[in-house]
Design a protein around this motif. Structure first.
Motif, short mmCIF file in Angstrom:
data_model
loop_
_atom_site.label_atom_id
_atom_site.label_comp_id
_atom_site.label_asym_id
_atom_site.label_seq_id
_atom_site.Cartn_x
_atom_site.Cartn_y
_atom_site.Cartn_z
N LEU A 283 0.85 -1.20 0.00
CA LEU A 283 0.00 0.00 0.00
C LEU A 283 0.88 1.25 0.00
CD1 LEU A 283 -2.82 -0.71 2.64
CD2 LEU A 283 -3.08 -0.51 0.17
N PRO A 284 0.44 2.33 -0.66
CA PRO A 284 1.16 3.61 -0.54
C PRO A 284 1.25 4.03 0.92
CG PRO A 284 -0.44 3.70 -2.33
CD PRO A 284 -0.69 2.42 -1.60
N ARG A 285 2.41 4.48 1.34
CA ARG A 285 2.64 4.77 2.75
C ARG A 285 1.66 5.82 3.28
NH1 ARG A 285 6.42 3.72 6.36
NH2 ARG A 285 7.61 2.58 4.79
N GLY A 286 1.39 6.84 2.49
CA GLY A 286 0.50 7.89 2.98
C GLY A 286 -0.90 7.38 3.27
N ILE A 287 -1.39 6.50 2.41
CA ILE A 287 -2.74 5.95 2.61
C ILE A 287 -2.77 5.07 3.84
CG2 ILE A 287 -4.45 4.36 1.64
CD1 ILE A 287 -3.78 5.43 -1.12
N LEU A 288 -1.78 4.20 4.00
CA LEU A 288 -1.75 3.30 5.15
C LEU A 288 -1.65 4.08 6.46
CD1 LEU A 288 -1.68 0.42 6.22
CD2 LEU A 288 0.79 0.42 5.90
N GLU A 289 -0.78 5.10 6.50
CA GLU A 289 -0.63 5.90 7.72
C GLU A 289 -1.91 6.64 8.06
OE1 GLU A 289 2.73 8.38 7.05
OE2 GLU A 289 4.20 6.77 7.43
N ARG A 290 -2.57 7.18 7.03
CA ARG A 290 -3.82 7.91 7.29
C ARG A 290 -4.89 6.98 7.86
NH1 ARG A 290 -8.18 7.97 4.43
NH2 ARG A 290 -7.19 7.33 2.47
N ILE A 291 -5.03 5.80 7.28
CA ILE A 291 -6.05 4.86 7.76
C ILE A 291 -5.72 4.36 9.16
CG2 ILE A 291 -7.11 2.60 7.36
CD1 ILE A 291 -6.85 3.12 4.38
N MET A 292 -4.46 4.01 9.40
CA MET A 292 -4.09 3.49 10.71
C MET A 292 -4.16 4.56 11.79
SD MET A 292 -3.55 0.25 10.47
CE MET A 292 -4.95 0.30 9.36
N GLY A 293 -4.05 5.83 11.40
CA GLY A 293 -4.16 6.91 12.36
C GLY A 293 -5.58 7.35 12.64
N ASP A 294 -6.52 6.74 11.96
CA ASP A 294 -7.94 7.09 12.10
C ASP A 294 -8.66 5.83 12.56
OD1 ASP A 294 -10.63 7.64 11.80
OD2 ASP A 294 -10.43 8.57 9.83
N LYS A 295 -9.08 5.79 13.82
CA LYS A 295 -9.66 4.56 14.37
C LYS A 295 -10.91 4.13 13.62
CE LYS A 295 -11.17 2.32 18.62
NZ LYS A 295 -11.37 2.43 20.08
N VAL A 296 -11.74 5.10 13.21
CA VAL A 296 -12.95 4.76 12.46
C VAL A 296 -12.60 4.10 11.13
CG1 VAL A 296 -15.01 5.70 11.33
CG2 VAL A 296 -14.30 6.58 13.56
N ALA A 297 -11.61 4.67 10.45
CA ALA A 297 -11.21 4.12 9.15
C ALA A 297 -10.55 2.76 9.31
CB ALA A 297 -10.27 5.09 8.44
N SER A 298 -9.70 2.60 10.33
CA SER A 298 -9.02 1.32 10.52
C SER A 298 -10.01 0.23 10.92
CB SER A 298 -7.92 1.45 11.57
OG SER A 298 -8.47 1.80 12.84
N GLU A 299 -11.01 0.58 11.71
CA GLU A 299 -12.04 -0.41 12.06
C GLU A 299 -12.82 -0.84 10.81
OE1 GLU A 299 -16.07 -0.82 14.85
OE2 GLU A 299 -14.82 0.98 14.97
N ALA A 300 -13.15 0.14 9.97
CA ALA A 300 -13.86 -0.19 8.73
C ALA A 300 -13.00 -1.08 7.84
CB ALA A 300 -14.23 1.10 7.99
N LEU A 301 -11.69 -0.79 7.79
CA LEU A 301 -10.78 -1.58 6.96
C LEU A 301 -10.77 -3.04 7.40
CD1 LEU A 301 -8.27 -1.30 4.85
CD2 LEU A 301 -6.94 -1.62 6.93
#
Length: 857
Positions: A283-301
């Motif tokens: 995964l592109p690093r920026g996308i992975l960091e953004r998702i992992m830094g956002d609990k709502v997004a990481s839970e959805a993932l």
């Protein structure tokens, strides 16, 4: 005699079994296979075998007619149905297979390896003796597929390891396929180990994800089901597997961060598509960091990788859609031996069975829409739009913490001319497709206005089968992301800039029609705010019309208005908003009906092709036609007029009824009805810079003092749109405040109950000065029904200390208002500006009247 008895018993037993199992998926599919093979003789079943493999299936109707399984061509085989056998010289399978104990039945069904291992492990004596067993017997091919290490360990220790392994394939009661319910858990005869049963709608039955390939072979002491793999004990949960599997450390970290890992430790029937570490690293690093830094997004993932149903790979015979714990769906399919997810081959290892589900390892991370930024939601058909948004610097303005809605045109909507525009103009066009707030499809309603990041207001039109914004209508494909929605549109959205009248005036094609509109005193209709659909004939429609003919038309104003108003309907109807191929009936202002439909993206009006459609105006929409429209049921009673109309209209037969006349159409359908206002401003004589008092009433009343060169408007409750402009009425300039709202009832009749506060004194030149300073903040509240605005005592109290010039309080009661139901599209509030007080305009007590006008259009 004994053999005859056994054959008879077997026949009766199988017949009763077939009747009892009629409701099971496996048995229904088997019945269909019998029907397909009925031409081959009795008790023959048709199967499909995947070319290049030994896999055979009793097929569903879809696979049968497609002639393929998992995208691979399948050949048709005809075999004896389970429990039957061939006889020499006879068609089909007329004989019942012999019935034997479980050990002997293993040989009958061809599971000779399992039979051999039963002999070696001393299990033979048990399955030949008394009891009632179900044996899930691995086929010979299943034993061959077992890893050499496991196979060697079993054979080297036949009395313990092999014996226990075979016991793990058995339960101590007879269970036919009809008894094997989906989601059932059985206890094996080895150490209480669990066997997870799944019975799928396509007829596939699995045991710990091993497929039953030959079921219901009856034995004297039980039943044998042949399966396609050797079963191994199951003990751990999905959570346990993730916690110890090194290749899933990235998934483990994401599951812990999002508090999802614990869910996978609970009892259930889950399917996890588990991305490996390599998948996360791609995964592109920026996308992975953004998702992992956002609990709502990481839970959805993480939840997007989990199904709440157990889907074994052997049950997948074609594409099917399943709901994830995140709420959206995945399409799980197969391509030969490989599983696919959303059409992509990504499964590296399949069918890792646990006590609460199954795991398939994948080499890609699945990102749900709910974890994406709104600009990432664009699909393959919106790449032109999303690329332009990025190239012109608009993507950076879509902040992750913001809320937006993208109205994304399809790629084909961008012509070469559009793409070659000056970049500043192109950026403005794109800004008209980005809304400041997040609005889903189910939140849109007719008459709604959406504000773009460029400050434009876009109108929403909702029809029976379409939702449109200005000139463009949606197509399927709306998506919701972390910070907004994206909706897909057929065309580039073009906000209206001019009124209907201005558009006609600026286009020479419509000069004749516009001159007739002016002669009929209808130009004001097309200039005022409203919601109209206008079908405009070009000058070509008037070919052959002489000046004398035109004069005859103009002299008969009723006839002219009837003809012109047949081209006008109330409401905005976008051509692409009509359901294709279906006739839509619109009532015109003239009273006749227009019949509209779209065929091959072309709008037909009374079967006449529109040359151009969906030209948006601030007060409606124009559809261009090249023929004059005329109601077929409206007779003409004048010879001269009939001659003129026949010159212009040749596509219908115009009726002639001598001396018939056209009805008069009053212009009340858009005229203003004047009603007295409910309050007179209170003024003082102090600051000469204060020249005007502006009042807005919406819920609780509020007052604003307007100074010279300053305009203050406040929208209260429901966000009405307020516009102020100057208009000449009776030869005098009047400042008009227009409020655009939507109403579904009106107050009818002149009877209103109100209180008027009046100012004493005789100074005709008195200016508006100051409004009761700070001690008075509320004066009136308009109340429908009975009751006046303020009690007399309240008004007197408010006036105390306000100055001797406020000497009278007049209460005027003119009866009760009546409320009726009526569809009103807009209400315009016009307020005359405060002018010099004229002595001859005073009412009792020396007060002047302000006039408030309610306009219905």
């Amino acid at each position: 005699m004994k053999i005859f008895f056994l054959l008879t018993f077997s026949t009766i037993f199988l017949t009763s079994f077939e009747q009892a199992s009629a409701s099971a998926h496996y048995d229904k599919i088997l019945t269909h296979s019998r029907i397909r093979a009925r031409d081959q003789g009795p008790n023959v079943c048709a199967l499909q075998q995947v070319m290049g493999t030994k896999k055979k299936y009793f097929s569903t109707c879809r696979n049968w007619y497609q002639g393929a399984i998992c995208g691979k061509k399948a050949t048709v085989l005809y075999e004896c149905c389970p429990g039957y056998m061939k006889m020499d010289g006879m068609r089909g399978c007329p004989a019942v297979a012999p019935i034997d104990h479980v050990y002997g039945t293993l040989g009958i069904v061809g599971a000779t390896s399992t039979q051999q291992y039963s002999d070696m492990s001393k299990l033979r004596e048990e399955i030949e003796g008394r009891g009632s067993f179900t044996f899930f017997a691995p086929s010979n091919e299943a034993w061959e597929q077992l890893s050499s290490e496991i196979h060697r360990n079993l054979v080297d220790n036949v009395n313990i390891e092999l014996y226990n392994a075979l016991h793990h394939h058995m339960i101590n009661k007879r269970m036919l396929t009809k008894d094997l319910k989906n989601g059932m858990t059985l206890v094996s005869m080895y150490n209480g180990q669990k066997l997870l049963i799944n019975h799928y709608p396509n007829g596939v039955v699995t045991v710990n994800c091993a497929r039953v390939i030959h079921g219901n072979q009856i034995a004297t002491n039980g039943v044998v089901h042949v399966i396609d793999r050797v079963l191994t004990p199951v003990g751990n949960t999905i959570q346990d597997f993730i916690e110890v599997e090194d290749d899933l450390s990235s998934l483990r970290a994401a599951a812990i961060t999002s508090d999802v890992l614990d869910i996978l430790g609970r009892p259930g029937h889950y399917t996890l598509f588990a991305p490996t570490n390599e998948a996360f690293e791609s995964l592109p690093r920026g996308i992975l960091e953004r998702i992992m830094g956002d609990k709502v997004a990481s839970e959805a993932l993480v939840k997007f990788h989990i199904l709440n149903t157990l889907q074994c790979s052997e049950a997948i015979m074609g594409g099917a859609v399943y709901e994830t714990l995140e709420g959206n769906t995945l399409e799980v399919g197969c391509d030969g031996e490989t599983l696919t997810v959303n059409g992509v081959k990504m499964v590296k290892r399949k069918d890792i069975v646990t006590s609460n589900g199954v795991i398939h390892l994948i080499d890609k991370v699945l990102i749900p829409d709910s974890a994406k930024q709104v600009i990432e939601l664009g699909g393959a058909q919106q790449t032109t739009f999303t690329d332009l948004v990025a190239q012109l610097g608009l993507a950076s303005s879509l902040r992750p913490e913001g809320q937006y809605t993208l109205l994304a045109p399809l790629n084909g909507a961008f012509s070469d001319d559009t793409l070659q525009m000056d970049q500043r103009l192109l950026k403005t066009i794109l800004q008209n497709h980005i809304i400041k707030v997040k609005i889903g499809l189910n939140e849109l309603y007719n008459g709604q206005e959406l504000e773009t990041i460029g400050g434009k207001l876009l109108r929403v039109f909702v029809y029976r089968t379409a939702v449109c914004v200005e000139n463009s209508c949606m197509v399927r494909g709306s998506k919701e992301g972390r910070n907004g929605f994206i909706h897909v549109f057929r065309q580039i959205i073009k906000p209206a800039e001019k009124t209907l009248h201005e558009m006609l005036r600026n286009d020479k094609r419509f000069s004749v029609f516009l001159s007739l509109v002016k002669a009929a005193d209808l130009d004001d209709v097309l200039s005022r705010p409203g919601e109209w659909t206008l079908f405009v004939p070009t000058n070509d429609a008037f070919k052959g019309l002489t000046d004398d003919d035109k004069d005859i038309l103009i002299r008969d104003k009723n006839a002219l208005r009837n003809i012109l108003l047949y081209h006008l309907t109330q409401g905005v109807f976008i051509g692409s908003g009509f359901e294709p191929g279906v006739t839509n009936i619109l009532k015109t202002i003239q009273g006749g009906k227009l019949y509209l439909k779209t065929v091959n993206d072309t709008l037909l009006v009374n079967e006449l092709k529109a040359r151009e459609s969906d030209l948006m105006a601030t007060n409606g929409v124009i559809h261009v036609i090249d023929k004059l429209l005329y109601p077929a049921d409206l007779p003409v009673g004048n010879d001269q007029l009939l001659t003129i109309l026949k010159k212009l209209i040749k596509y219908i037969q115009i009726k002639f009824v001598r001396d018939s006349t056209f009805k008069e159409i009053p212009l009340t359908f858009y005229k203003i009805n004047i009603i007295e206002s409910n309050v007179q401003p209170i003024i003082r004589k102090e600051d000469p810079s204060i020249t005007q008092l502006t009042k807005l009433i919406e819920g609780e009343p509020e007052f604003k003092i307007v100074r010279e060169g300053e305009t203050i408007t406040k929208v209260i409750h429901g966000e009405p749109v307020i516009k102020t402009y100057t208009k000449i009425i009776d030869g005098r300039p009047v400042e008009v405040t227009e409020k655009k709202v939507t109403e579904e009832r009106i107050i009818q009749g002149p009877e209103i109950k109100y209180t008027r506060i009046t100012a004493g004194g005789s100074d005709n030149e008195e200016k508006i000065k100051k409004f009761l300073e700070e001690e008075v903040t509320k004066v009136t509240k308009f109340i429908e029904g009975d009751g006046h605005l303020l009690e007399d005592e309240e008004i007197k109290r408010l006036l105390q200390g306000a100055g001797t010039e406020y000497t009278k309080v007049t209460k005027v009661i003119e009866g009760e208002p009546q409320i009726i139901e009526r569809e009103i599209k807009k209400v315009h509030l016009e307020e005359a500006p405060v002018r010099k007080v004229q002595a001859n305009k005073r009412t009792q007590g020396g007060s002047t009247r302000r006039r408030t006008r309610l306009a219905y259009s």
